[in-house]
Design a protein around this motif. Sequence first.
Motif, PDB file in Angstrom:
ATOM      1  N   GLY A 159       0.837  -1.190   0.000  1.00  0.00           N
ATOM      2  CA  GLY A 159       0.000   0.000   0.000  1.00  0.00           C
ATOM      3  C   GLY A 159       0.868   1.233   0.000  1.00  0.00           C
ATOM      4  N   THR A 161       0.702   5.944  -0.567  1.00  0.00           N
ATOM      5  CA  THR A 161      -0.133   7.133  -0.666  1.00  0.00           C
ATOM      6  C   THR A 161      -0.543   7.386  -2.111  1.00  0.00           C
ATOM      7  OG1 THR A 161      -0.291   9.501  -0.184  1.00  0.00           O
ATOM      8  CG2 THR A 161       1.845   8.684  -0.892  1.00  0.00           C
ATOM      9  N   ILE A 162      -1.757   7.863  -2.281  1.00  0.00           N
ATOM     10  CA  ILE A 162      -2.235   8.212  -3.618  1.00  0.00           C
ATOM     11  C   ILE A 162      -2.133   9.712  -3.860  1.00  0.00           C
ATOM     12  CG2 ILE A 162      -3.778   6.226  -3.710  1.00  0.00           C
ATOM     13  CD1 ILE A 162      -6.103   8.118  -3.094  1.00  0.00           C
ATOM     14  N   ASP A 163      -1.685  10.456  -2.844  1.00  0.00           N
ATOM     15  CA  ASP A 163      -1.504  11.905  -3.009  1.00  0.00           C
ATOM     16  C   ASP A 163      -0.376  12.370  -2.085  1.00  0.00           C
ATOM     17  OD1 ASP A 163      -2.994  12.121  -0.460  1.00  0.00           O
ATOM     18  OD2 ASP A 163      -4.771  11.833  -1.689  1.00  0.00           O
ATOM     19  N   PRO A 204      -9.581  10.047   5.782  1.00  0.00           N
ATOM     20  CA  PRO A 204     -10.000   9.546   4.472  1.00  0.00           C
ATOM     21  C   PRO A 204     -10.539   8.125   4.546  1.00  0.00           C
ATOM     22  CG  PRO A 204      -7.637   9.387   4.682  1.00  0.00           C
ATOM     23  CD  PRO A 204      -8.122  10.096   5.919  1.00  0.00           C
ATOM     24  N   THR A 205     -11.375   7.778   3.579  1.00  0.00           N
ATOM     25  CA  THR A 205     -11.851   6.407   3.438  1.00  0.00           C
ATOM     26  C   THR A 205     -11.310   5.884   2.108  1.00  0.00           C
ATOM     27  OG1 THR A 205     -13.865   6.922   4.664  1.00  0.00           O
ATOM     28  CG2 THR A 205     -13.863   4.907   3.358  1.00  0.00           C
ATOM     29  N   ILE A 206     -10.185   5.182   2.177  1.00  0.00           N
ATOM     30  CA  ILE A 206      -9.509   4.676   0.986  1.00  0.00           C
ATOM     31  C   ILE A 206      -9.502   3.159   1.040  1.00  0.00           C
ATOM     32  CG2 ILE A 206      -7.377   4.720  -0.375  1.00  0.00           C
ATOM     33  CD1 ILE A 206      -8.714   7.429  -0.143  1.00  0.00           C
ATOM     34  N   LYS A 207      -9.857   2.512  -0.064  1.00  0.00           N
ATOM     35  CA  LYS A 207      -9.909   1.056  -0.103  1.00  0.00           C
ATOM     36  C   LYS A 207      -8.514   0.453   0.013  1.00  0.00           C
ATOM     37  CE  LYS A 207     -14.122   0.755  -2.914  1.00  0.00           C
ATOM     38  NZ  LYS A 207     -14.716   0.242  -4.186  1.00  0.00           N
ATOM     39  N   ASP A 210      -3.894   1.464   0.724  1.00  0.00           N
ATOM     40  CA  ASP A 210      -3.359   2.744   0.270  1.00  0.00           C
ATOM     41  C   ASP A 210      -3.711   3.865   1.251  1.00  0.00           C
ATOM     42  OD1 ASP A 210      -2.139   1.769  -1.997  1.00  0.00           O
ATOM     43  OD2 ASP A 210      -3.865   2.142  -3.294  1.00  0.00           O
ATOM     44  N   TYR A 211      -2.908   4.936   1.161  1.00  0.00           N
ATOM     45  CA  TYR A 211      -3.078   6.098   2.036  1.00  0.00           C
ATOM     46  C   TYR A 211      -3.514   7.327   1.244  1.00  0.00           C
ATOM     47  CZ  TYR A 211      -0.487   3.735   5.809  1.00  0.00           C
ATOM     48  OH  TYR A 211      -0.086   2.882   6.801  1.00  0.00           O
ATOM     49  N   SER A 212      -4.071   8.277   1.969  1.00  0.00           N
ATOM     50  CA  SER A 212      -4.357   9.603   1.420  1.00  0.00           C
ATOM     51  C   SER A 212      -4.291  10.613   2.564  1.00  0.00           C
ATOM     52  CB  SER A 212      -5.746   9.647   0.771  1.00  0.00           C
ATOM     53  OG  SER A 212      -6.092  10.987   0.441  1.00  0.00           O
ATOM     54  N   LYS A 257      -4.016   1.382   8.676  1.00  0.00           N
ATOM     55  CA  LYS A 257      -3.704   0.553   7.509  1.00  0.00           C
ATOM     56  C   LYS A 257      -2.625  -0.480   7.847  1.00  0.00           C
ATOM     57  CE  LYS A 257      -6.659   2.279   4.682  1.00  0.00           C
ATOM     58  NZ  LYS A 257      -6.435   2.720   3.314  1.00  0.00           N
TER      59      LYS A 257
END
Length: 338
Positions: A159, A161-163, A204-207, A210-212, A257
């Motif tokens: 996993g 971060t996506i940002d 955040p609610t991320i599937k 992964d992090y945000s 996570k």
Amino acid sequence: MLTILAIESSCDDTSAAVLRDGILLSNVTASQSVHEKYGGVVPELASRAHQQNIVPVVDTALKEAGVRREEISAIAVTLGPGLLGSLLVGVSFAKGMALSLGIPLVEVNHLQGHVLAHFVRTADDKRPVPPYPFLCLLVSGGNSQIIRVNAPSDMEILGQTIDDAAGEALDKCAKIMGLGYPGGPIIDRLARQGNANAYSFAKPTIKGLDYSFSGLKTSFLYFLRDQLETDPNFINTYQNDLAASFERTVVEILMQKLDRAVRETGIRHIALSGGVSANTALRQAFIDRQERKGWTVYIPPFAYTTDNAAMIAQAGYYKAQSNDFCPLDKPAFARTTI
């Protein structure tokens, strides 16, 4: 004897280290204060500072190790990721030195270096090392990743971060509050004197794993805007509580996570790496889980949390043992995954 000279210049720290047969002999780092007044790293200024620092830093590392240039077996260098201009200074120096000495070059991925920092050892260091496989939470200014480490050359990202990364979120929190740079250590210091439960911010609610952190940053910004409309001194009055509450939220996001990754993989040897691993609340969260959940945790010494050449030397040592060398025409790179 296998003697590695390592060079790290991926961001704003110029570092060189010498490692012989798996034992660290020296680790020298020159930091840059020129970026403080800008509230962040200025790439052009970082590159110029590296040019000024790299010769004396390498020279000092060799002298402290008691190693002559002729005794170096290979040169390990951070090829990326990082600021391209900064990387080019270290990579160009390493290539030139390797060519002049007639010795091989070893490329090191900066992120792998952070993970393998747990295996850096001085002659009298008795710290336990994590057994393979283990999970590593890598948290820094630019990266937040959960990694399954099967071997020094076999790492799988579970996993990421996506940002924004966790360190970036902490730095931006400090910048919004007008606290200065680098923000992470400032937030950490203030948070120790504040009430971590004083305020709540959006998570955040991320599937998956992964992090945000971008939504948290925006939530914090809007919260402060609303408070300042009624109380212009709100930040100054409550900065300790704000820092503590924001830091708590970041740590909770990270650990939620990681808890899930432990459940899904069944791996209970858990390591912490990267610049944010120096954060007091995050270290305590690891210790708490060791006590409550039976994890075996590995927390690096502060000297190996930020960018340093010791971790590059360790990663390079493993590669050199396998004769995994790098052609001199291979370019530096700004972005990559493990």
